[in-house]
Design an enzyme around this catalytic site. Structure first.
Site, PDB file in Angstrom:
ATOM      1  N   SER A 123      -3.944  -0.001   0.007  1.00 27.55           N
ATOM      2  CA  SER A 123      -2.572   0.049  -0.499  1.00 27.55           C
ATOM      3  C   SER A 123      -2.311  -1.040  -1.534  1.00 27.55           C
ATOM      4  CB  SER A 123      -1.603  -0.125   0.678  1.00 27.55           C
ATOM      5  OG  SER A 123      -0.282  -0.315   0.203  1.00 27.55           O
ATOM      6  N   TYR A 147       1.189   1.827  -6.674  1.00 28.49           N
ATOM      7  CA  TYR A 147       2.630   1.975  -6.891  1.00 28.49           C
ATOM      8  C   TYR A 147       2.907   1.422  -8.274  1.00 28.49           C
ATOM      9  CZ  TYR A 147       3.944   3.344  -2.166  1.00 28.49           C
ATOM     10  OH  TYR A 147       4.099   4.031  -0.997  1.00 28.49           O
ATOM     11  N   THR A 173       0.434   7.209  -6.180  1.00 29.34           N
ATOM     12  CA  THR A 173       1.400   7.808  -5.249  1.00 29.34           C
ATOM     13  C   THR A 173       2.569   8.368  -6.041  1.00 29.34           C
ATOM     14  OG1 THR A 173       0.695   6.331  -3.515  1.00 29.34           O
ATOM     15  CG2 THR A 173       2.859   7.337  -3.246  1.00 29.34           C
ATOM     16  N   LYS A 248      -1.428  11.546  -5.543  1.00 28.15           N
ATOM     17  CA  LYS A 248      -1.242  11.529  -4.079  1.00 28.15           C
ATOM     18  C   LYS A 248       0.213  11.850  -3.746  1.00 28.15           C
ATOM     19  CE  LYS A 248      -1.661   8.539  -0.005  1.00 28.15           C
ATOM     20  NZ  LYS A 248      -0.272   8.346   0.415  1.00 28.15           N
ATOM     21  N   HIS A 272       3.098  11.974   2.655  1.00 25.12           N
ATOM     22  CA  HIS A 272       3.217  10.547   2.953  1.00 25.12           C
ATOM     23  C   HIS A 272       3.389  10.322   4.458  1.00 25.12           C
ATOM     24  CE1 HIS A 272       4.158   6.823   0.407  1.00 25.12           C
ATOM     25  NE2 HIS A 272       4.172   6.337   1.633  1.00 25.12           N
TER      26      HIS A 272
HETATM   27  C1  LIG Z   1       2.299   2.562   8.154  1.00 19.23           C
HETATM   28  C2  LIG Z   1       2.023   3.377   6.935  1.00 19.23           C
HETATM   29  C3  LIG Z   1       1.963   2.754   5.703  1.00 19.23           C
HETATM   30  C4  LIG Z   1       1.692   3.504   4.570  1.00 19.23           C
HETATM   31  N1  LIG Z   1       1.572   2.872   3.368  1.00 19.23           N
HETATM   32  C5  LIG Z   1       1.289   3.590   2.266  1.00 19.23           C
HETATM   33  C6  LIG Z   1       1.146   2.959   1.004  1.00 19.23           C
HETATM   34  O1  LIG Z   1       1.245   1.748   0.885  1.00 19.23           O
HETATM   35  N2  LIG Z   1       0.909   3.745  -0.070  1.00 19.23           N
HETATM   36  C7  LIG Z   1       0.801   5.116   0.035  1.00 19.23           C
HETATM   37  O2  LIG Z   1       0.599   5.800  -0.965  1.00 19.23           O
HETATM   38  N3  LIG Z   1       0.898   5.732   1.229  1.00 19.23           N
HETATM   39  C8  LIG Z   1       1.132   5.003   2.319  1.00 19.23           C
HETATM   40  N4  LIG Z   1       1.222   5.634   3.531  1.00 19.23           N
HETATM   41  C9  LIG Z   1       0.920   7.072   3.613  1.00 19.23           C
HETATM   42  C10 LIG Z   1      -0.573   7.291   3.902  1.00 19.23           C
HETATM   43  O3  LIG Z   1      -1.352   6.975   2.782  1.00 19.23           O
HETATM   44  C11 LIG Z   1      -0.871   8.748   4.288  1.00 19.23           C
HETATM   45  O4  LIG Z   1      -0.386   9.598   3.285  1.00 19.23           O
HETATM   46  C12 LIG Z   1      -0.259   9.134   5.635  1.00 19.23           C
HETATM   47  O5  LIG Z   1      -0.307   8.074   6.539  1.00 19.23           O
HETATM   48  C13 LIG Z   1      -1.015  10.312   6.223  1.00 19.23           C
HETATM   49  O6  LIG Z   1      -0.389  10.746   7.379  1.00 19.23           O
HETATM   50  P1  LIG Z   1      -0.840  10.374   8.876  1.00 19.23           P
HETATM   51  O7  LIG Z   1      -0.355   8.985   9.113  1.00 19.23           O
HETATM   52  O8  LIG Z   1      -0.105  11.395   9.667  1.00 19.23           O
HETATM   53  O9  LIG Z   1      -2.336  10.490   8.950  1.00 19.23           O
HETATM   54  C14 LIG Z   1       1.500   4.898   4.668  1.00 19.23           C
HETATM   55  C15 LIG Z   1       1.563   5.517   5.923  1.00 19.23           C
HETATM   56  C16 LIG Z   1       1.818   4.772   7.040  1.00 19.23           C
HETATM   57  C17 LIG Z   1       1.862   5.466   8.363  1.00 19.23           C
HETATM   58  C1  LIG Z   2       5.391  -0.752   1.434  1.00 19.78           C
HETATM   59  C2  LIG Z   2       5.671   0.701   1.679  1.00 19.78           C
HETATM   60  C3  LIG Z   2       6.447   1.315   0.562  1.00 19.78           C
HETATM   61  C4  LIG Z   2       4.404   1.380   1.922  1.00 19.78           C
HETATM   62  C5  LIG Z   2       4.534   2.827   2.212  1.00 19.78           C
HETATM   63  O1  LIG Z   2       4.163   3.624   1.406  1.00 19.78           O
HETATM   64  C6  LIG Z   2       5.042   3.282   3.463  1.00 19.78           C
HETATM   65  O2  LIG Z   2       5.506   2.495   4.290  1.00 19.78           O
HETATM   66  O3  LIG Z   2       5.034   4.503   3.680  1.00 19.78           O
END
Ligand SMILES: Cc1cc2nc3c(=O)[nH]c(=O)nc-3n(C[C@H](O)[C@H](O)[C@H](O)COP(=O)(O)O)c2cc1C
Ligand SMILES: CC(C)CC(=O)C(=O)O
Length: 391
Positions: A123, A147, A173, A248, A272
């Site tokens: 990330s 981002y 993203t 993404k 997401h």
């Molecule tokens: C705690 C958390 C933080 C995330 N942070 C980011 C991030 O910083 N950037 C991003 O593009 N997606 C982020 N995502 C989305 C993940 O990349 C991914 O699309 C998603 O977790 C997939 O779903 P799942 O948790 O059901 O496997 C985050 C998801 C979670 C659960």
């Molecule tokens: C710091 C957040 C914007 C990261 C993210 O993508 C999330 O929490 O789903």
């Protein structure tokens, strides 16, 4: 199927009769261990969390049409993503602020993912600098999640650093012009714990998550992220990096076509993890329209709700090149650091191998569209797979 890693090496939480045997049990262990604020952040979806539920339900709505009497004594799970061989079709999605889950955070993830022989997504909002993550597992393939900041110079520096460090792709993203409304974060007045920093931004060491009684993260995103980001910015991104760009967060055929037209090297069908627009289509339901729109021009990946090896087989049957997982890795990390992630990945790999074999597939490329139906009670139209003379 036995437990994944040889037991003597494991911490007590992963041994004995109470050791987890699936992702859901890891989730429960992580919930018991994390503070309510941190657990709330990791687990939440947006609003009523309708899509959070639907992401997993979507996979359950699909049923298999396995083939039988095929010699499956040898299973080959290897596949390739963007020219890189991986041990099975599962990639680790970028998730922010992993040091909230475990003191070793992204470093533990990098080691475990390298050991598993797959790709790690990092990330932008990692709690460890991207160079340190690369140095922890040098040469093991990593994608940098981007981002786009209002300050394009900050963005450019970040991209250039990722490229210089050896990251293999940018996962841009595209579903987060604003942060989804996550009620747990509002209730808990979420803030990055003071001993942690956003590792990639020296000048933003103390993340300014000042909130007016709500989620500090929503305020942070609103102050820094460029809401005006649009398709034309892909050209700008391509002008500053040679890394392939993955879009993404695409869930429609229309946007899939635009992603290809604008030069994206791949698409990640993602909502997401249900954290942005509640009520959006589940990704497994969106996958096939994206695959059809793309017509094989670029690889299509999918995440959000993948919890079982059978889910991976279903996604590949509908045309995905590989799946990504977010929360399952966070749960593994929370429960037992690097070993927890190793255990989760190994468990999913074994589940995938079994599912493949029981579907009559010897190698990943054997998985095809005929293997799943959406509605268990509607007969599959065999004219799709049988020669005309037999259909
Ligand atoms: C705690 C958390 C933080 C995330 N942070 C980011 C991030 O910083 N950037 C991003 O593009 N997606 C982020 N995502 C989305 C993940 O990349 C991914 O699309 C998603 O977790 C997939 O779903 P799942 O948790 O059901 O496997 C985050 C998801 C979670 C659960
Ligand atoms: C710091 C957040 C914007 C990261 C993210 O993508 C999330 O929490 O789903």
């Amino acid at each position: 199927m036995g437990r994944p890693v040889s037991e003597p090496e494991l911490p007590p939480v992963l041994t004995g009769p109470h050791a987890p045997v699936n992702v859901a049990e890891f989730h429960a262990l992580a919930k018991a261990k994390l503070t309510p604020m941190v657990y709330g952040y990791f687990s939440s979806g947006a609003d009523d969390q309708q899509t959070l539920q639907d992401n997993e339900e979507g996979f359950r709505r699909l049923r298999f049409r396995p083939r039988v009497l095929i010699d499956v004594s040898n299973a080959d799970m290897m596949t390739e993503v963007l020219g890189v061989k991986i041990s099975f079709p599962l990639v680790v999605a970028p998730t922010a602020m992993q040091r909230m889950a475990h003191p070793e955070g992204e470093l533990a993830t990098a080691r475990a993912v390298a050991k598993a022989g797959t790709v790690m997504g990092l990330s932008s909002w990692s709690t460890t600098a991207l160079e340190d993550v690369e140095a922890e597992a040098p040469g093991s393939p990593k994608w940098f999640q981007l981002y786009v900041y209002k300050d394009r110079e900050v963005t450019k520096q970040l991209v250039m650093r990722a490229e210089a460090a050896g990251y293999k792709a940018i996962a841009l993203t595209v579903d987060t012009p604003r942060l989804g409304r996550r009620e747990a974060d509002i209730k808990n007045q979420f803030n990055l714990p003071p001993h942690l920093t956003m590792g990639n931004f020296a000048m933003l060491k103390q993340a300014n998550m000042e909130n007016d009684g709500g989620s500090g993260l929503a305020a942070y995103v609103a102050s820094l992220i460029d809401r005006s980001l649009s398709w034309k910015d892909i050209q700008w991104l391509k002008s500053i990096t040679k890394m392939p760009i993955l879009a993404k967060g695409v869930v429609t055929a229309e946007d899939a076509v635009l992603a290809v037209e604008n030069g994206c090297a791949g698409i990640i069908v993602s909502n997401h993890g249900a954290r942005q627009l509640d009520g959006v289509i589940s990704t497994i339901d969106a996958l096939e329209e994206v695959v059809n729109a793309v017509q094989g021009k670029v690889p299509v990946f999918v995440d959000s709700g993948v919890r079982r090896g059978t889910d991976i087989v279903k996604a590949l049957a509908l045309g995905a090149k590989a799946c990504l997982i977010g929360r399952p890795v966070v749960w593994g990390l929370s429960v037992a650091g690097e070993q927890g992630i190793t255990y989760v990945l190994d468990m999913l790999k074994k589940e995938f191998e079994l599912a493949m074999s029981l579907c009559g597939c010897v190698k990943v490329s054997d998985i095809n569209r005929s293997m799943v139906i959406r509605d268990a009670f509607a007969p599959y139209d065999v004219r799709r797979t049988l020669p005309p003379s037999k259909a």
